[in-house]
Design an enzyme around this catalytic site. Structure first.
Site, mmCIF file in Angstrom:
data_model
loop_
_atom_site.group_PDB
_atom_site.id
_atom_site.type_symbol
_atom_site.label_atom_id
_atom_site.label_comp_id
_atom_site.label_asym_id
_atom_site.label_seq_id
_atom_site.Cartn_x
_atom_site.Cartn_y
_atom_site.Cartn_z
ATOM 1 N N LYS A 177 0.852 -1.192 0.000
ATOM 2 C CA LYS A 177 0.000 0.000 0.000
ATOM 3 C C LYS A 177 0.886 1.240 0.000
ATOM 4 O O LYS A 177 1.473 1.607 1.014
ATOM 5 C CB LYS A 177 -0.911 0.044 1.234
ATOM 6 C CG LYS A 177 -1.938 1.167 1.084
ATOM 7 C CD LYS A 177 -2.399 1.740 2.400
ATOM 8 C CE LYS A 177 -1.778 3.052 2.789
ATOM 9 N NZ LYS A 177 -1.977 4.200 1.933
ATOM 10 N N GLU A 389 9.155 16.247 15.281
ATOM 11 C CA GLU A 389 9.532 16.139 13.863
ATOM 12 C C GLU A 389 8.692 17.106 13.034
ATOM 13 O O GLU A 389 7.460 17.073 13.086
ATOM 14 C CB GLU A 389 9.303 14.706 13.375
ATOM 15 C CG GLU A 389 9.810 14.499 11.964
ATOM 16 C CD GLU A 389 9.519 13.110 11.422
ATOM 17 O OE1 GLU A 389 8.401 12.609 11.616
ATOM 18 O OE2 GLU A 389 10.418 12.530 10.788
#
Ligand code: NAP
Length: 485
Positions: A177, A389
């Site tokens: 995927k 992040e």
């Protein structure tokens, strides 16, 4: 010619097919902010079809001699290289990264992934252990069955092929995927796999969203191996689903990587390397060094020269040859970047470069998602901008006074993916590398990859390792056969 956007199809049992529900999502080109194709909005029913195909193909594929599997993978690598331009263009349009980067890095590395594992499976060894005249043991390493492979948008073909190649090389079948934001190169890969003679059902690609397709892959009881690359929050969900089912799981997650420059470093090399590690792919590489630490005697000069060089990076239409900085992958990601730049200012940071959305580079890119290289100084190490992040072209630069102090800074994070150290002192290089808690430490370089070495993160950057021997082990099941003598 039709004006309808091109519709990508799922690839199941060797056929390009529509999603069962017949639904599609717009695939937006980041440089223009406009849809340029449509991607299947698949769900658990499509995953079920892929599982049936992968299950049916597994018997024959797992018994196919390694030499034959190898030949097919080598052919896939050759065909990716033959179609380099087509792949690179698709990658650039899908992600917003400069075409030159896709052409020189992502696509060649994807071909290398197939070539590497195609040949690695020809040179494996089996262990044997003799038990004191009582027994003779040998270890069989057998393919595990169906592997679920889930990858993010930043290096779409490179990261997907880094999983597909070892999984199928070892004799597994796979359901992959890709991120629904960047599906095009995975689609092209399916065409190449067909042409290379990969048997139907060995690789199946189901497009769609994480909650619909990714979650169905991780939860499916017949998919016993999950290799996931993406953010730490998603990785946690994957781990939670897989743990009660005792699946074998590899998680490659986020990072907040330190980039340490000592005063004794070759400053020209450190600045050039830090520019790449800060802003390659608009800072959207999990390995980017978003926290730069510079030893105080070199700090002022480093900041001045680094800012000067970064200001020369040409932001532009990703398809133009002169562009160094392309577009951010999506509006959501662009908003996240802007959020952190605002937060940096609230946390007391100084914007030394960038910090605000630029003028669109041309008419075509009027509504594109652009953000310039941004450098922030004067932030405390412990603030959110230095801990979370961002995954964009935003870095912080912080001075330090000694080795122990900077090792403390480097390790003061939940993440542990990668780091860089710039110094000409060999002893220091070894000392610091040993003490930093990251899965990779680069010394006087960045993003140098050897496919044989273990790759992965510590702490919340992941569990498990990919690369070379590690991947061959991950995608096989060791079975000990003990024969009494
Ligand atoms: P993400 O949101 O975690 O998505 C990664 C993949 O997981 C996508 O295909 C996503 O599908 C899918 N997904 C989302 N929810 C899911 C669920 N509940 N179950 C299963 N799959 C699900 O990450 P991203 O934003 O695409 O990528 C950026 C992140 O990847 C950053 O944190 C970066 O550091 C990390 N990364 C790590 C490495 C490494 O090697 N350690 C390499 C590259 C990137 P959708 O696209 O539909 O959401």
């Amino acid at each position: 010619m039709s004006d309808e956007p091109f519709q990508i199809r799922n690839f199941i049992d060797g056929q390009f097919i529509e999603p069962v529900g017949g639904k599609y999502l717009d695939n937006i080109e980041p440089a223009t902010g406009k849809p340029y194709s449509q991607v299947p909005d698949s769900d658990a029913r499509d995953v079920e079809l892929a599982v049936s195909a992968a299950e049916k193909a597994f018997g024959d594929w797992s018994r196919t001699p390694a030499a034959d599997r190898s030949r097919i993978l080598l052919r896939i690598a050759d065909l990716i290289e033959r179609d380099l331009e087509k792949f690179a263009r698709a990658e650039s349009i899908d992600t917003g990264k400069p075409l030159s980067l896709a052409r020189s890095l992502d696509i060649p590395r994807a071909a290398s992934n197939f070539r590497f594992f195609a040949t690695a499976i020809l040179h494996t060894e089996n262990e044997a252990h003799v038990t004191d005249g009582i027994a003779f043991n040998y270890t069989l390493r057998q393919p595990r069955g169906i592997a679920g492979l889930i990858s993010p948008w930043n290096l779409p073909l490179y990261l997907l092929s880094w999983k597909i190649a070892p999984a199928i090389a070892c004799g597994n079948t796979a359901i992959a995927k890709p991120s629904e934001l960047t599906p095009m190169t995975a689609y092209l890969l399916c065409e190449v796999c067909r042409e290379a003679g990969l048997p139907n059902g060995v690789l199946n690609i189901v497009h769609g969203t994480g909650p619909n397709v990714g979650a169905a892959v991780t939860a499916h009881p017949k998919i016993g191996t999950i290799s996931f690359t993406g953010g730490t929050v998603t990785g946690r969900k994957v781990a939670e689903t897989c743990a009660p089912m005792f699946k074998k799981v590899s998680l490659e997650l986020g990072g907040k990587n330190p980039n340490i420059v000592f005063a004794d470093a070759d400053q020209d090399a450190a600045i050039a390397g830090s520019l790449r590690s800060s802003f390659a792919n608009q800072g959207q590489v999990c390995l980017c060094g978003s926290r730069v630490f510079v030893e105080r005697p070199a700090y002022k000069d480093f900041v001045e020269r680094f800012v000067e060089k970064a200001s020369q990076l040409r932001l532009g239409d990703p398809l133009e040859a002169t562009t160094d900085q392309g577009a951010i992958v999506s509006k959501t990601q662009l908003d996240k970047v802007k959020f952190y730049v605002d937060l940096a200012q609230q946390e007391g940071g100084t914007i030394a470069l960038g910090g605000a959305a630029p003028k669109p580079p041309n008419e075509r890119c009027q509504s594109g998602y652009f953000f310039p290289p941004t450098v922030i100084t004067d932030l405390p190490v412990s603030c959110r901008v230095n801990r979370e992040e961002i995954f964009g072209p935003v870095i912080t630069i912080t001075p330090f006074d000694d080795e122990e102090e900077v090792i403390g800074y480097a390790n003061d994070t939940d993440y542990g993916l990668a780091s860089s150290v710039w110094t000409q002192n060999l002893n220091r290089a070894h000392r610091v590398a040993e003490k930093i808690h990251t899965g990779t430490v680069w010394v006087n370089c960045w993003l140098v990859r050897d496919l044989r070495v273990p790759f992965g993160g510590m702490k919340q950057s992941g569990v498990g390792r990919e690369g070379g021997e590690e991947a061959l082990r991950f995608f096989t099941e060791p079975k000990n056969v003990c024969i009494a003598t």
